[in-house]
Motif scaffolding. Structure first.
Motif, mmCIF file in Angstrom:
data_model
loop_
_atom_site.group_PDB
_atom_site.id
_atom_site.type_symbol
_atom_site.label_atom_id
_atom_site.label_comp_id
_atom_site.label_asym_id
_atom_site.label_seq_id
_atom_site.Cartn_x
_atom_site.Cartn_y
_atom_site.Cartn_z
ATOM 1 N N LEU A 177 0.725 -1.128 0.059
ATOM 2 C CA LEU A 177 -0.225 0.107 0.258
ATOM 3 C C LEU A 177 0.906 1.146 0.047
ATOM 4 O O LEU A 177 1.669 1.343 0.958
ATOM 5 C CB LEU A 177 -0.809 -0.112 1.310
ATOM 6 C CG LEU A 177 -1.558 1.268 1.609
ATOM 7 C CD1 LEU A 177 -2.650 1.579 0.214
ATOM 8 C CD2 LEU A 177 -2.331 1.243 2.625
ATOM 9 N N LEU A 178 0.570 1.973 -1.016
ATOM 10 C CA LEU A 178 1.493 3.433 -1.103
ATOM 11 C C LEU A 178 0.375 4.531 -1.003
ATOM 12 O O LEU A 178 -0.253 4.508 -1.667
ATOM 13 C CB LEU A 178 2.276 3.359 -2.183
ATOM 14 C CG LEU A 178 3.080 4.576 -2.459
ATOM 15 C CD1 LEU A 178 4.325 4.567 -1.517
ATOM 16 C CD2 LEU A 178 3.657 4.795 -4.118
ATOM 17 N N ILE A 179 0.814 5.526 -0.106
ATOM 18 C CA ILE A 179 -0.104 6.786 0.138
ATOM 19 C C ILE A 179 0.918 7.892 -0.430
ATOM 20 O O ILE A 179 1.901 8.183 0.341
ATOM 21 C CB ILE A 179 -0.421 6.762 1.501
ATOM 22 C CG1 ILE A 179 -1.294 5.723 2.093
ATOM 23 C CG2 ILE A 179 -1.407 8.129 1.585
ATOM 24 C CD1 ILE A 179 -1.834 5.655 3.496
ATOM 25 N N ALA A 180 0.263 8.346 -1.400
ATOM 26 C CA ALA A 180 0.889 9.591 -2.119
ATOM 27 C C ALA A 180 0.126 10.790 -1.631
ATOM 28 O O ALA A 180 -0.796 11.007 -2.397
ATOM 29 C CB ALA A 180 1.319 9.520 -3.495
ATOM 30 N N ASP A 181 0.625 11.636 -0.576
ATOM 31 C CA ASP A 181 0.224 12.752 -0.300
ATOM 32 C C ASP A 181 0.469 14.107 -0.996
ATOM 33 O O ASP A 181 1.528 14.495 -0.741
ATOM 34 C CB ASP A 181 0.136 13.043 1.084
ATOM 35 C CG ASP A 181 -0.623 14.014 1.829
ATOM 36 O OD1 ASP A 181 -1.212 14.623 0.889
ATOM 37 O OD2 ASP A 181 -0.762 14.350 3.023
ATOM 38 N N GLU A 182 -0.185 14.421 -2.042
ATOM 39 C CA GLU A 182 0.190 15.553 -2.952
ATOM 40 C C GLU A 182 1.686 15.451 -3.323
ATOM 41 O O GLU A 182 2.486 16.338 -3.262
ATOM 42 C CB GLU A 182 -0.039 17.211 -2.099
ATOM 43 C CG GLU A 182 -1.072 17.056 -1.289
ATOM 44 C CD GLU A 182 -2.040 18.141 -2.111
ATOM 45 O OE1 GLU A 182 -1.915 18.488 -3.312
ATOM 46 O OE2 GLU A 182 -3.342 18.360 -1.561
ATOM 47 N N PRO A 183 2.028 14.373 -4.028
ATOM 48 C CA PRO A 183 3.294 14.114 -4.255
ATOM 49 C C PRO A 183 4.165 14.837 -5.236
ATOM 50 O O PRO A 183 5.191 15.023 -5.692
ATOM 51 C CB PRO A 183 3.262 12.600 -4.765
ATOM 52 C CG PRO A 183 2.121 12.455 -5.556
ATOM 53 C CD PRO A 183 1.169 13.178 -4.337
ATOM 54 N N THR A 184 3.362 15.582 -6.169
ATOM 55 C CA THR A 184 3.608 16.433 -7.116
ATOM 56 C C THR A 184 3.360 17.879 -7.298
ATOM 57 O O THR A 184 3.641 18.540 -8.122
ATOM 58 C CB THR A 184 3.256 15.770 -8.673
ATOM 59 O OG1 THR A 184 1.859 15.943 -8.668
ATOM 60 C CG2 THR A 184 3.410 14.548 -8.762
ATOM 61 N N THR A 185 2.688 18.179 -6.192
ATOM 62 C CA THR A 185 2.014 19.642 -5.964
ATOM 63 C C THR A 185 3.100 20.714 -5.922
ATOM 64 O O THR A 185 3.043 21.732 -6.666
ATOM 65 C CB THR A 185 1.286 19.762 -4.585
ATOM 66 O OG1 THR A 185 0.121 18.848 -4.653
ATOM 67 C CG2 THR A 185 0.641 21.290 -4.460
ATOM 68 N N ILE B 183 -2.556 2.217 -4.389
ATOM 69 C CA ILE B 183 -2.132 3.543 -4.370
ATOM 70 C C ILE B 183 -3.224 4.134 -3.692
ATOM 71 O O ILE B 183 -4.279 4.269 -4.002
ATOM 72 C CB ILE B 183 -1.316 3.948 -5.352
ATOM 73 C CG1 ILE B 183 -0.193 3.075 -5.928
ATOM 74 C CG2 ILE B 183 -1.215 5.482 -5.435
ATOM 75 C CD1 ILE B 183 0.599 3.700 -7.106
ATOM 76 N N ILE B 184 -2.945 5.080 -2.802
ATOM 77 C CA ILE B 184 -3.922 6.339 -2.680
ATOM 78 C C ILE B 184 -3.387 7.415 -3.068
ATOM 79 O O ILE B 184 -2.197 7.894 -2.484
ATOM 80 C CB ILE B 184 -4.424 6.181 -0.959
ATOM 81 C CG1 ILE B 184 -5.221 4.931 -0.620
ATOM 82 C CG2 ILE B 184 -5.238 7.513 -0.837
ATOM 83 C CD1 ILE B 184 -5.325 4.907 0.969
ATOM 84 N N MET B 185 -3.854 8.269 -3.728
ATOM 85 C CA MET B 185 -3.183 9.278 -4.620
ATOM 86 C C MET B 185 -4.339 10.411 -3.987
ATOM 87 O O MET B 185 -5.197 10.830 -4.411
ATOM 88 C CB MET B 185 -3.320 9.444 -5.938
ATOM 89 C CG MET B 185 -3.115 10.593 -6.830
ATOM 90 S SD MET B 185 -1.579 11.136 -6.330
ATOM 91 C CE MET B 185 -0.424 10.080 -7.606
ATOM 92 N N ILE B 186 -3.539 11.152 -3.097
ATOM 93 C CA ILE B 186 -4.098 12.553 -2.361
ATOM 94 C C ILE B 186 -3.647 13.795 -3.325
ATOM 95 O O ILE B 186 -2.569 13.825 -3.509
ATOM 96 C CB ILE B 186 -3.935 12.726 -0.930
ATOM 97 C CG1 ILE B 186 -4.397 11.433 -0.334
ATOM 98 C CG2 ILE B 186 -4.382 14.020 -0.638
ATOM 99 C CD1 ILE B 186 -3.931 11.592 1.200
ATOM 100 N N THR B 187 -4.650 14.776 -3.856
ATOM 101 C CA THR B 187 -4.166 15.715 -4.467
ATOM 102 C C THR B 187 -5.386 16.867 -4.628
ATOM 103 O O THR B 187 -6.530 16.402 -4.240
ATOM 104 C CB THR B 187 -3.915 15.294 -5.922
ATOM 105 O OG1 THR B 187 -3.526 16.375 -6.936
ATOM 106 C CG2 THR B 187 -4.709 14.518 -6.801
ATOM 107 N N HIS B 188 -5.185 17.883 -5.033
ATOM 108 C CA HIS B 188 -6.278 18.568 -5.368
ATOM 109 C C HIS B 188 -6.196 19.089 -6.847
ATOM 110 O O HIS B 188 -7.105 19.873 -7.321
ATOM 111 C CB HIS B 188 -6.110 20.093 -4.493
ATOM 112 C CG HIS B 188 -4.745 20.847 -4.733
ATOM 113 N ND1 HIS B 188 -3.751 20.992 -4.300
ATOM 114 C CD2 HIS B 188 -4.406 21.769 -5.770
ATOM 115 C CE1 HIS B 188 -2.810 21.566 -4.590
ATOM 116 N NE2 HIS B 188 -3.275 22.069 -5.818
#
Ligand SMILES: Nc1ncnc2c1ncn2[C@@H]1O[C@H](COP(=O)(O)OP(=O)(O)O)[C@@H](O)[C@H]1O
Ligand SMILES: Nc1ncnc2c1ncn2[C@@H]1O[C@H](COP(=O)(O)OP(=O)(O)O)[C@@H](O)[C@H]1O
Ligand code: SF4
Ligand code: SF4
Ligand SMILES: [Mg+2]
Ligand SMILES: [Mg+2]
Lengths: 354, 344
Positions: A190-198, A223-228
């Motif tokens: 499980l990979l959680i990516a919290d705003e990885p490219t912001t 993968i959980i991709m957190i982004t706006h």
């Protein structure tokens, strides 16, 4: 998720069958100003090999959710309730030690700011090797070899030389890659990516997303991709969860949410964004007002002070918290408007403006 | 926003001169070594020979990756920095090397708004003090007093005039950016350099601030230089757009020409990298993946600076610098092999 599952979400059930399952997760912080309900009843499931996107404005509870899954609120003043199941193990009730062991090996996180994960006084290579050795009983030499291998995997040129560099010797994009290399060194499921490219330029963002996609294909991670960024979501995720004021307001496949959005907040997001793929309009259509304070979440539907359709709910919008209900085939929405009203508004007022 | 013709040539033909004329603008930051006897060992060529005009009432958008010199350019135009070479003419007047005192009367005509609404507002000052500061500095006497003028400005940018006595931390990010805008507008400037003014804001708030900037431009006939790395925001707000790479303009053109008929490989790469919020379209789009990082401006590649990452590079690209030449009216490109490519 089905209607039945949603209704029974609060009731205790057996172990989850999904690889990752959140059941009514709540994270509340007692502060001098009052109780901050950062995450307030979040449920979802995620299978291996799949990507879930979480979008929402700043302060909507995205990062607090990811820290909760990783067990990083343990030992803080945060009040947690609900369940987080990872591959058959429940994490909210598990000991700090137990979760620490899973973190790094079975689950890992990448952050917006790589410097928060990389220590300035140690070389990139020694930090990746160290992360690897925590979970694997190998020699220093083997761990260093692993670090070089991982740096190569994430596209660092001449990795056998750069492995001895310090974080400040790497550019922003390279540091992000190095952090990804460190997070992935133990092949987390499980990979959680919290705003990885912001914080990155679009060119580097494209490289990083490409890299994550390749690694997911190879290891079958969830993968959980957190982004706006709605563009990143459209490109990268299978399912999408829209968060507002600590709650899920809409959940569905990415196509459902983009092409048949159900919630007035989602409509607002989709119509306010500037986009290259459409004819330029003379005027943007912002959402009125600003995001809510989570200490003083508005009564009823948290979105009601900003919602143009609130008058149509006959006062319910500002008094009763709407339930998350199934709008068909597991596409969930939290709004008092009836299915017919939502359909009419979407087709007549929203769709023509998208 | 589109009242003026996008093309500088057309404006000149009409007899009016551009509000801003920039010629060969350079900024080199010296790099020194040694503690007692400092010796210059090199220079960061942050901005290296920019030439462009901006007409009155129009918006020039400036895009490019981090470190390509956008902010340095903005600070040169507002003369917060001293140029190392080239010239800047504002309203017909050469301001390239004006002293602080010489600039003072012009400060009211040229303003700047920064990205970070947090750090650019003094946390210990009330909104009234912050927005009123330009009046006091310029010793402007307003008929109805500074307070009334400030409250009018707050209302103008969509803030509650009653909040005159509040402090910056009591406002959200979007509201703080409005405070920054109110302060910039105080002295009715002719030109505002906006350096990433909406980059730190949520999308729903971005749209509010962009609409506000649009309205203010119409109302006061403002000229904007709008710096941002978000290509879709820049398309929305700009009449013309300049694309920068390593301190140079590689392509500049009117909005439609640049976005619909981009000619420079770097512009192609940038446009193709922007993900569009449409899952089906996104899955079918062609993406040009640039390899490697932007080279250091301390030691930029010779001739065409983009050649180390360009998939079209030939021998000539490493030997001869491609000049910025007009390819169509109102569209200039610096490339030996310009070629139209449809990407959006
Ligand atoms: N340790 C904490 N104590 C109190 N409030 C917190 C804490 N961490 C986060 N919050 C609050 O919780 C809310 C959600 O934060 P976060 O999850 O970081 O939002 P985002 O969606 O931007 O990632 C915010 O209002 C934030 O101020
Ligand atoms: N005061 C300074 N001294 C030395 N180098 C600088 C200074 N300001 C900026 N630079 C360098 O100049 C280049 C351009 O920076 P900047 O104008 O901030 O780019 P952008 O705004 O496009 O990201 C960068 O390499 C940066 O490190
Ligand atoms: S419940 Fe009412 S206020 Fe909330 S989103 Fe639906 S219509 Fe708007
Ligand atoms: S001049 Fe050559 S290297 Fe430079 S952009 Fe054009 S084709 Fe590429
Ligand atoms: Mg966050
Ligand atoms: Mg900048």
């Amino acid at each position: 998720m089905t209607q039945e599952m949603i209704e029974s979400a609060a009731a205790p059930r057996g172990a989850a069958s999904a690889f990752l399952e959140l059941r009514d997760l709540k994270v509340h912080f007692p502060t001098d100003d009052g109780l901050v309900k950062s995450v307030d009843g979040l449920s979802f499931q995620l299978e291996k090999g799949k990507t879930l996107g979480i979008v929402g404005e700043s302060g909507s509870g995205k990062s607090v959710t990811s820290l909760a899954i990783l067990g990083l609120h343990k030992g803080t003043r945060a009040h947690l309730s609900g369940e987080v199941w990872l591959d058959g193990t429940e994490l909210i009730g598990a000991s700090k030690e137990e979760v620490r062991k899973l973190r790094g090996s079975k689950m890992a996180m990448i952050f917006q700011d790589p410097l928060s994960a990389l220590h300035p006084y140690f070389t990139i290579g020694s930090q990746i090797a160290e992360a690897y050795r925590i979970h694997n009983d190998v020699s220093r030499k083997a761990a260093r070899a692993r670090a070089v291998e991982m740096l190569e995997r994430v596209g660092i040129p001449t990795p056998d030389k750069r492995v001895d560099d310090y974080p400040h010797q790497f550019s922003g994009g390279m540091r992000q890659r190095a952090m990804i290399a460190m997070s992935l060194s133990c092949n987390p499921e499980l990979l959680i990516a919290d705003e990885p490219t912001t914080a990155l330029d679009v060119t580097v963002q494209a490289q990083i997303l490409d890299l994550l996609r390749d690694l997911q294909k190879e290891f079958g991670s969830a993968i959980i991709m957190i982004t706006h960024d709605l563009g990143v979501v459209a490109e990268f995720v299978d399912d999408l969860l829209v968060m507002y004021g600590g709650k899920c307001v809409e959940y569905g496949t990415v196509n459902e949410v983009f092409y048949e959005p159900q919630h007035p907040y989602t409509w607002g997001l989709l119509s306010s964004v500037t986009r290259l793929d459409r004819v330029r309009e003379d005027r943007l259509k912002p959402i009125a007002g600003s995001p809510p304070s989570l200490i003083n979440v508005p009564n009823g539907c948290a979105f009601h002070p900003r919602c143009p359709y609130e008058p149509q709910t006959g006062g319910k919008g500002s008094t009763v918290v709407p339930e998350l209900v199934d709008a068909g085939k597991g596409h969930l929405v939290r709004c008092h408007l009836s299915a017919k009203e939502r359909q009419d508004i979407f087709l007549k007022q929203v769709k023509p403006t998208l | 926003m589109t009242a003026t013709a996008p093309d500088a040539a057309a404006a000149l033909a009409g007899g009016s001169q551009p509000l801003l004329q920039v010629e060969g603008l350079q900024k080199y930051f010296p790099v020194n070594r040694g503690i007692i006897f400092q010796k210059q060992v090199g220079a960061v060529k942050a901005v290296d020979g920019l030439s462009f005009n901006v007409n009155k009432g129009e918006t020039l958008g400036v895009v490019g990756e981090t470190g390509c010199g956008k902010s340095t350019m903005g600070r040169l135009l507002t003369r917060l920095l001293e140029p190392s070479g080239g010239s800047i003419r504002f309203d017909g007047r050469d301001i390239t090397h004006l002293s602080r005192a010489g600039m003072r009367p012009l400060r009211k005509d040229i303003q700047i708004i920064f990205q970070d609404p947090y750090s650019s507002l003094n946390p210990r000052h009330t909104i009234g003090t912050i927005v009123g500061a330009p009046f006091r500095l310029q010793k402007v006497q307003t008929d109805s007093g500074v307070k009334k003028a400030v409250q009018d400005l707050l209302a103008l940018v969509g803030l509650n005039p009653e909040h005159y006595n509040r402090y910056p931390h009591e406002f959200s990010g979007g509201q703080r950016q409005r405070i920054g805008i109110a302060r910039a507008l105080a002295l009715r400037p002719k030109m505002i350099v906006c350096d990433e003014p909406v980059s730190a804001l949520d999308v729903s708030i971005q749209a509010q601030v962009i609409n506000l900037l649009d309205d203010l431009q119409d109302e006061f006939d403002l000229t904007y230089v709008f710096i941002a790395h978000d290509l879709s925001v820049v398309r929305h707000i700009s009449d013309r757009v300049a694309v920068m790479y390593l301190g140079k303009i590689v392509e500049i053109g009117d909005r439609i020409s640049l976005y619909e008929h981009p000619m420079h490989p770097y512009t192609h790469a940038l446009l193709s990298a922007v993900p569009v919020p449409d899952p089906v379209k996104e899955s079918k789009r062609e993406r040009i993946l640039l390899t490697g990082d932007v080279p250091s401006p301390l030691n930029p590649p010779p001739a065409c600076r983009f050649h180390t990452r360009c998939w079209k590079a030939q021998a000539i690209c490493k030997q001869v610098e491609p000049p910025l030449v007009q390819i169509q009216p109102g569209h200039e490109v610096a490339c030996h092999f310009p070629e139209e490519r449809v990407l959006v």
